[in-house]
Design an enzyme around this catalytic site. Structure first.
Site, mmCIF file in Angstrom:
data_model
loop_
_atom_site.group_PDB
_atom_site.id
_atom_site.type_symbol
_atom_site.label_atom_id
_atom_site.label_comp_id
_atom_site.label_asym_id
_atom_site.label_seq_id
_atom_site.Cartn_x
_atom_site.Cartn_y
_atom_site.Cartn_z
ATOM 1 N N HIS A 1 0.824 -1.208 0.000
ATOM 2 C CA HIS A 1 0.000 0.000 0.000
ATOM 3 C C HIS A 1 0.862 1.264 0.000
ATOM 4 C CE1 HIS A 1 0.886 -0.799 4.286
ATOM 5 N NE2 HIS A 1 0.912 0.515 4.402
ATOM 6 N N ARG B 1 9.992 -0.623 3.511
ATOM 7 C CA ARG B 1 9.888 0.282 2.356
ATOM 8 C C ARG B 1 10.254 -0.491 1.098
ATOM 9 N NH1 ARG B 1 13.438 3.805 3.797
ATOM 10 N NH2 ARG B 1 12.021 4.903 5.179
#
Length: 322
Positions: free
Chosen positions: A176, A196
């Site tokens: 997301h 990340r």
């Protein structure tokens, strides 16, 4: 025990904007504030009570003193002295990185931590603004790695244009990212672990790119395709409308136009109210009155029998299910 309000924890972040201080009525208004941590027990960012008998005490100290009276018996038995939720406002002036969070099992093994399931409620969004949630087509873990390397990972992500009132539930493992121009409220497990995946090859003022966690994320991602990535619900006035329900939290929307009575004791859990707009008074069963207005968050102790919310306000209500 009266409901608790906490001091602001504001986070200056490179992608932060100018909406949080305006929304919360904080002066002087600060620019570049990406997050406001409303209720937190994350190490180094533990909330401090803003007023009342526990003014100046940390959330941890109040939990140690009040125990199940604050938390609820079943919550205390499950989580001990760990507050299970982290409540935030997030203002994205720029795109956030593509990311994923590990589930409880993986987070425990790798980080001795809870996992991170979360949900978003969109407070406002610029025209055309959107976010990523889940995949738009099936890929394999190896293809994921290749697409990160050749800068095409966003080509296989599900992009959603958003508007005020949209809701997204994000179980641990769902890839997301929040897009620029979006201001949200976030309810999540109490974890600050983020992998990340992709950061658009952005560089800081020194010409450095941010660290990616490609391999860590590879094992954490849920690669399945889902049809129901946007939560649908029917708005209603002066009643609880369920937005999300999982083992970690239940979140309801309360659009108060007159008065709403909410049972607290039967839930055997603290209840959090986050004000999305307007203002109201929260009257507890002992006759105590706590005002709440746009941008404020209050924590109602589990020992409270019930509260009556009166006024004109839009609130998120959150608690821990049995």
């Amino acid at each position: 025990m009266k409901p608790l309000k906490f001091e602001n924890i504001l986070k200056t972040i490179i992608w932060g904007g100018d909406q949080i201080c305006k929304f919360k009525g904080i002066t002087p208004e600060l620019d570049g504030i990406g997050e406001s941590w409303e209720i937190s027990q994350v190490e180094g960012n533990v909330s401090v009570v803003a007023d009342g008998e526990y003014k100046g005490k940390t959330l941890t100290e109040v939990m140690q003193k009040e125990g199940a009276a604050l938390m609820g018996k079943h919550v205390s038995e499950k989580y001990g002295e760990t507050f299970p939720l982290l409540i935030k406002f997030i203002d994205a002036r720029d795109n956030l990185s593509i990311q994923v969070h590990p589930d409880d099992e993986l987070a425990a093994v790798r980080h001795n931590s809870l996992g991170k399931t979360e949900m978003w409620y969109v407070i406002s969004a610029s025209e055309g603004a959107g976010l990523y949630s889940g995949f738009s087509q099936q890929i394999t873990p190896d293809e994921y790695v290749k697409r990160v390397e050749n800068n095409t990972i966003t080509d296989v992500l599900s992009f959603h244009k958003v508007k005020s009132g949209d809701v997204f539930f994000l179980p641990a493992g769902r890839i997301h990212a929040i897009g620029k121009g979006i201001f949200i409220a976030e309810i999540q497990q109490s974890s600050n672990i983020t992998y990340r995946i992709y950061d658009y090859n952005r560089k800081d003022k020194n010409g450095n790119t941010r660290e990616l966690h490609t391999e860590l994320a590879k094992d954490a991602i849920d690669y399945k395709l889902y049809d129901d990535l946007l939560t649908t619900y029917t708005p209603a006035s002066d009643k609880e409308v369920k937005l999300a329900e999982c083992q970690y939290f239940v979140t309801n929307l309360l659009d108060v136009t007159n008065s709403v009575e909410c049972e607290i004791a039967k839930r055997d859990s603290f209840v959090i109210y986050i004000c999305m707009g307007g203002e109201a008074t929260v009257t507890d069963s002992e006759g105590g009155v706590t005002p709440i207005k746009q941008g404020e968050t209050i924590l109602v102790p589990a020992s409270t029998e019930k509260v009556t919310i009166t006024g004109k306000a839009k609130l998120l209500e959150c608690y821990i299910p049995r």
